[in-house]
Design a protein around this motif. Structure first.
Motif, PDB file in Angstrom:
ATOM      1  N   GLU A   1       9.763 -30.970 -30.688  1.00 55.32           N
ATOM      2  CA  GLU A   1      11.129 -31.296 -29.753  1.00 55.32           C
ATOM      3  C   GLU A   1      12.336 -30.194 -29.413  1.00 55.32           C
ATOM      4  O   GLU A   1      12.229 -28.938 -30.441  1.00 55.32           O
ATOM      5  N   PRO A   2      12.875 -29.363 -28.949  1.00 53.41           N
ATOM      6  CA  PRO A   2      14.545 -28.647 -29.077  1.00 53.41           C
ATOM      7  C   PRO A   2      14.795 -28.209 -30.134  1.00 53.41           C
ATOM      8  O   PRO A   2      14.737 -27.491 -30.538  1.00 53.41           O
ATOM      9  N   GLU A   3      15.243 -29.281 -30.574  1.00 52.56           N
ATOM     10  CA  GLU A   3      16.546 -28.884 -31.828  1.00 52.56           C
ATOM     11  C   GLU A   3      15.413 -28.757 -32.907  1.00 52.56           C
ATOM     12  O   GLU A   3      15.887 -28.174 -34.065  1.00 52.56           O
ATOM     13  N   GLU A   4      13.814 -28.952 -33.001  1.00 54.63           N
ATOM     14  CA  GLU A   4      13.121 -28.863 -34.099  1.00 54.63           C
ATOM     15  C   GLU A   4      12.832 -27.153 -33.952  1.00 54.63           C
ATOM     16  O   GLU A   4      12.782 -26.433 -34.814  1.00 54.63           O
ATOM     17  N   PHE A   5      12.520 -26.937 -32.294  1.00 54.11           N
ATOM     18  CA  PHE A   5      12.379 -25.503 -32.390  1.00 54.11           C
ATOM     19  C   PHE A   5      13.063 -24.293 -33.047  1.00 54.11           C
ATOM     20  O   PHE A   5      13.032 -23.581 -33.428  1.00 54.11           O
ATOM     21  N   SER A   6      14.823 -24.892 -32.084  1.00 56.09           N
ATOM     22  CA  SER A   6      15.719 -23.961 -32.843  1.00 56.09           C
ATOM     23  C   SER A   6      16.407 -24.662 -34.200  1.00 56.09           C
ATOM     24  O   SER A   6      17.448 -23.905 -34.833  1.00 56.09           O
ATOM     25  N   GLY A   7      15.833 -25.133 -35.145  1.00 58.93           N
ATOM     26  CA  GLY A   7      16.242 -25.628 -36.532  1.00 58.93           C
ATOM     27  C   GLY A   7      15.587 -24.735 -37.672  1.00 58.93           C
ATOM     28  O   GLY A   7      15.121 -23.455 -37.588  1.00 58.93           O
ATOM     29  N   PRO A   8      15.791 -24.985 -38.700  1.00 56.61           N
ATOM     30  CA  PRO A   8      15.257 -24.346 -39.930  1.00 56.61           C
ATOM     31  C   PRO A   8      14.285 -23.997 -40.414  1.00 56.61           C
ATOM     32  O   PRO A   8      14.435 -22.271 -41.243  1.00 56.61           O
ATOM     33  N   LEU A   9      13.476 -24.510 -39.658  1.00 59.71           N
ATOM     34  CA  LEU A   9      11.761 -23.855 -39.113  1.00 59.71           C
ATOM     35  C   LEU A   9      11.450 -22.686 -39.016  1.00 59.71           C
ATOM     36  O   LEU A   9      10.470 -21.522 -39.459  1.00 59.71           O
TER      37      LEU A   9
END
Ligand SMILES: N[C@@H](CCC(=O)N[C@@H](CS)C(=O)NCC(=O)O)C(=O)O
Ligand SMILES: [Fe+2]
Length: 366
Positions: free
Chosen positions: A275-283
């Motif tokens: 999801e977009p928030e994971e793509f730009s998230g901590p990983l």
């Protein structure tokens, strides 16, 4: 402990059996099918087994054995009946031979009738026997070609199989109705051709009136099996992809390790299905990755080029495995899943864009 798996080839309705000594991991496989070798080798690797032997019960007339191909891939030895007429085996088996694998073993019994080289393999504790195409579940192998002989088969069943304990489970090479196993006691009572009071002449009458069509692959299978399944001429092992080092899983997915992807990243399209928030998230994400969430992939597959390999990526490697399935259905050929996803990618120290240092990521501090 015994490791035991019954595997199925839907095209020929063949059962393949994997047996291993649980302690040492030393394994044998009975009646592998050529087209299923990639699957079988994946299972052997995932279970951490070492394949010692591939064993055929007989020269099959309906499919090509996977013996030769498994030997190429795993270094195992090939065992066949000394009476099979097959060339290229490492061990030619005769009655009462013992095939040891770790602390377990199979005893060889000669059960001709379907072919003259048919064998039955009996497990050391007589709890299981692998009857090939001699005794089938409530049936028997046909006796109308390849040295088939109903009288010989009747004697094989009565002298070599029905003399095993009633509780001994029987596993045939085929079942055309989806039945998986039977037992000596059951077949002695209920086999319509060979059980109860049926005599040799009854069985012969039954078998001479089956009127079965010849197996569709007969003309290809028999010559190939007489060479333990070695194909004619040059052979590209079932088109293994060469664009990166890939591993086939028993789940049916081509996997790439983080190291392999980093080495080949320029040659592939990296598809990130989080999801977009994971793509730009901590990983973070892998440089150049194309973000298309899994739920939108079927509708947006056209954004990817079909002439370049695609490696799908997600957090753990699970959603991305499904992404490879979706893309395969959309007509993509060269596909792989990043094994372990971004979690493994980061844990093994590969570079990302964005994201936090590993020591600040909550998922690594559990
Ligand atoms: N329709 C199948 C026939 C398979 C066949 O004849 N199987 C042999 C074993 S190699 C058999 O004994 N079949 C017993 C039966 O069909 O009752 C094919 O084309 O492959
Ligand atoms: Fe057969």
């Amino acid at each position: 402990m015994l490791v035991f798996r019954q595997l199925f080839d839907p095209q020929s309705s063949t059962y393949t059996y994997l047996l291993a000594d649980g302690k040492s991991g030393i394994a044998v496989i009975i009646d592998p099918v050529f087209e299923q070798v990639r699957r079988d080798a994946a299972l052997i690797a995932e279970l951490g087994l070492k394949l010692l032997y591939t064993l055929d019960t007989h020269i099959h007339a309906d499919h090509v054995t996977g013996a030769w191909l498994l030997k190429q891939q795993t270094g195992c030895s090939i065992g066949v009946s000394a009476d099979s007429g097959a060339a290229g085996a490492d061990r030619y088996l005769v009655p009462d031979d013992v095939i040891a694998f770790g602390g377990r073993n199979l005893q060889v019994r000669k059960t001709p009738g379907h072919t003259s080289g048919c064998l039955t393999y009996v497990l050391d504790d007589r709890g299981m026997a692998f009857t090939g195409d001699c005794l089938l579940i409530r049936g028997s192998g046909r006796t109308d070609f390849q040295q088939g002989d109903p009288r010989t088969m009747y004697r094989s069943v009565h002298q070599q199989i029905f003399t095993l304990p009633d509780e001994c489970l029987l596993y045939p090479a085929h079942d055309y109705r989806g039945l998986t196993a039977t037992s000596v006691g059951e077949e002695r009572h209920f086999n319509p051709r060979l059980g109860g009071e049926t005599g040799e002449a009854d069985f012969t009458g039954y078998m001479n009136n089956l009127h079965l069509a010849h197996p569709k692959k007969l003309d290809v299978a028999v010559p190939a099996n007489l060479k333990c399944g070695k194909p004619e001429g040059e052979f590209d092992i079932a088109a293994t992809p060469h664009w990166a080092p890939l591993r086939y899983s028993f789940a049916g997915i081509w996997e790439i390790d983080p190291h392999g992807l980093e080495e080949h990243s320029r040659a592939v399209q990296i598809l990130d299905v989080r999801e977009p928030e994971e793509f730009s998230g901590p990983l973070g994400h892998i440089r150049g990755a194309i973000p298309i969430p899994l739920g939108a992939l079927a509708g947006r597959a056209g954004e990817l080029a079909k002439d370049r390999p695609v490696v799908a990526v997600c957090r753990s490697g699970s959603r991305s495995a499904q992404a490879t399935v979706i893309l395969r259905e959309a007509g993509f050929a060269d596909l792989a899943n990043l094994s372990g996803g971004m979690l493994r990618w980061r844990a093994e120290g590969h570079p990302v864009e964005g994201g936090s240092p590993v020591e600040h990521i909550a998922e690594y501090s559990i």
